[in-house]
Design a protein around this motif. Structure first.
Motif, PDB file in Angstrom:
ATOM      1  N   THR A  59       0.833  -1.204   0.000  1.00 33.28           N
ATOM      2  CA  THR A  59       0.000   0.000   0.000  1.00 33.28           C
ATOM      3  C   THR A  59       0.869   1.255   0.000  1.00 33.28           C
ATOM      4  O   THR A  59       0.579   2.232  -0.705  1.00 33.28           O
ATOM      5  N   ILE A  60       1.954   1.242   0.767  1.00 34.99           N
ATOM      6  CA  ILE A  60       2.840   2.415   0.832  1.00 34.99           C
ATOM      7  C   ILE A  60       3.511   2.658  -0.525  1.00 34.99           C
ATOM      8  O   ILE A  60       3.645   3.797  -0.972  1.00 34.99           O
ATOM      9  N   ILE A  61       3.889   1.592  -1.215  1.00 36.52           N
ATOM     10  CA  ILE A  61       4.503   1.747  -2.550  1.00 36.52           C
ATOM     11  C   ILE A  61       3.493   2.393  -3.518  1.00 36.52           C
ATOM     12  O   ILE A  61       3.829   3.306  -4.272  1.00 36.52           O
ATOM     13  N   ARG A  62       2.231   1.932  -3.468  1.00 36.73           N
ATOM     14  CA  ARG A  62       1.189   2.543  -4.317  1.00 36.73           C
ATOM     15  C   ARG A  62       0.966   4.007  -3.960  1.00 36.73           C
ATOM     16  O   ARG A  62       0.763   4.849  -4.836  1.00 36.73           O
ATOM     17  N   LEU A  63       1.013   4.325  -2.668  1.00 38.23           N
ATOM     18  CA  LEU A  63       0.837   5.711  -2.225  1.00 38.23           C
ATOM     19  C   LEU A  63       1.984   6.591  -2.717  1.00 38.23           C
ATOM     20  O   LEU A  63       1.762   7.723  -3.150  1.00 38.23           O
ATOM     21  N   CYS A  64       3.214   6.082  -2.632  1.00 39.25           N
ATOM     22  CA  CYS A  64       4.370   6.836  -3.137  1.00 39.25           C
ATOM     23  C   CYS A  64       4.159   7.154  -4.611  1.00 39.25           C
ATOM     24  O   CYS A  64       4.355   8.284  -5.063  1.00 39.25           O
ATOM     25  N   ASP A  65       3.735   6.151  -5.362  1.00 34.76           N
ATOM     26  CA  ASP A  65       3.517   6.322  -6.793  1.00 34.76           C
ATOM     27  C   ASP A  65       2.442   7.384  -7.036  1.00 34.76           C
ATOM     28  O   ASP A  65       2.619   8.298  -7.857  1.00 34.76           O
ATOM     29  N   TRP A  66       1.335   7.309  -6.317  1.00 36.56           N
ATOM     30  CA  TRP A  66       0.225   8.258  -6.479  1.00 36.56           C
ATOM     31  C   TRP A  66       0.677   9.686  -6.189  1.00 36.56           C
ATOM     32  O   TRP A  66       0.342  10.624  -6.907  1.00 36.56           O
TER      33      TRP A  66
END
Lengths: 242, 242
Positions: free
Chosen positions: B111-118
């Motif tokens: 989830t944190i990796i997706r948030l960084c990307d967003w």
């Protein structure tokens, strides 16, 4: 020990229809159990491997093997409790209210319940096809917050037709949340993990809002519904200051 | 079909030491696989139950039973791919950088990796005891974002001693994030699920910040690390506007 009839009843509580029938649900692990007891939830039975925890008639000392048999977790904890489902106070059409349209993942619902508790949202509305909040996985993920947030399951469309509050919804093409001024009384709708907010519900929304994406490469499809709820609740509270 | 040596190799990739040794990782499901291929990751093998997907020499048609045998998911998907672990560009000491101190849950890291990307955070620093980003569960949770965020595993304390950026950390007793003005270049540290940021790392933090709790009953213990990351990233980006 755990009697055969107790084992049978507990195992049935994995299914919503039996939780509804008996008005009971399962909570596992000393931490979750003690949080729910502190909130005044009525304990029907406690099964524990710790002799020191046995203080009342409805507490039962069990072996690890017995506990494993009645556990819904992959790795059984040291205690399992059966609680009565509490009676809900009636819905009040005021304050910030979160409404979920068909959120299916127990972990997401558990996280959203904890977020409501953190951000002082006392009422959570769930469409009837949202995962049940007394599902053992939701109970594990929401912990004591489950007893502090009032969760109403009801036909979402009818509910939205009756409310006097402005209705916000999260969309990819809504207005930038960072530019909005939010009211203190409002309904905020979050949608299903795969399909977002359904078409019929969308028509009831008076304010479409969106969390902007940053960065050059704009490929991330969407935020997870629980992380989107976190950001939106934070913005509502920051903007209204209460 | 899947050869015995392929099955053996794939099953070994469930362990970090073999992923490191072979510099390979597993991704499952057509959506994740196609996202990683679009990002230019080098595909070693593709195993699929769909004949139409077989277009190259390193694609293999398999039965559902064969796919199940090499799957790390509870319910096997229709395709499993083996990718080469890409070479990382060197770390650049600028921009907003997220650093994780012993985050252990694969779902949280994903989830944190997706948030960084967003939120356009292109560099993620992980302490060496943070869960491996090529763990099959992290790959599933992070999807294409895994290829768009540069993830460096390194000794966190040494890293913090060398950086020239201000170091922010999330604490229960930090300054209210809504009152902060954030710089565009900074390191933001998030801590372990149970213990938060470790003592040694805490000493390196120049700015302690906190997400305030709202509501009368202030019992929620803490926010999940992934939801806290969501709120903090949102605040950094809102406040700096880029």
């Amino acid at each position: 020990m755990v009697s055969n009839s107790q084992t049978k009843l507990i195992s049935s509580l994995g299914q919503k229809k039996y939780r509804d029938k008996f008005q009971l649900f399962v909570a596992e692990g000393p931490k979750v159990i003690s949080e729910l007891r502190e909130e005044g939830l009525k304990l029907k039975w406690l099964f524990t491997t710790e002799p020191s925890q046995i203080t009342l008639e409805n507490h039962f000392l069990v072996s690890e093997a017995q506990l494993k048999k009645i556990s819904f977790l992959k790795t059984a904890n040291s205690a399992t409790a059966i609680f009565e489902i509490p009676t809900l106070s009636p819905y009040l059409d005021s304050g910030l209210v979160i409404a979920l349209d068909a959120v299916r993942d127990p972990g997401n619902l558990g996280t959203i319940i904890r977020l409501c508790d953190w951000f002082g949202v006392s009422q959570l509305i769930c469409s009837e096809d949202t995962v049940d909040c007394y599902n053992p996985k939701v109970v594990q993920a929401s912990m004591g917050s489950l007893a502090r947030v009032r969760i109403h399951y009801l036909p979402l469309l009818e509910f939205l037709e009756k409310t006097n509050l402005p209705i916000y919804g999260g969309f990819m093409d809504g207005r930038n949340i960072y530019s909005e001024t939010f009211p203190t009384d409002a309904i905020m709708i979050l949608g299903n993990e795969a399909n977002g907010i359904s078409e019929l519900i969308s028509k009831k929304i008076t304010h479409k809002i969106s969390i902007p994406r940053f960065g050059k490469i704009q490929k991330t499809e969407s935020l997870n519904v629980a992380t989107a709820t976190a950001i939106i609740l934070s913005e509502f509270r920051r903007s209204t200051g209460k």
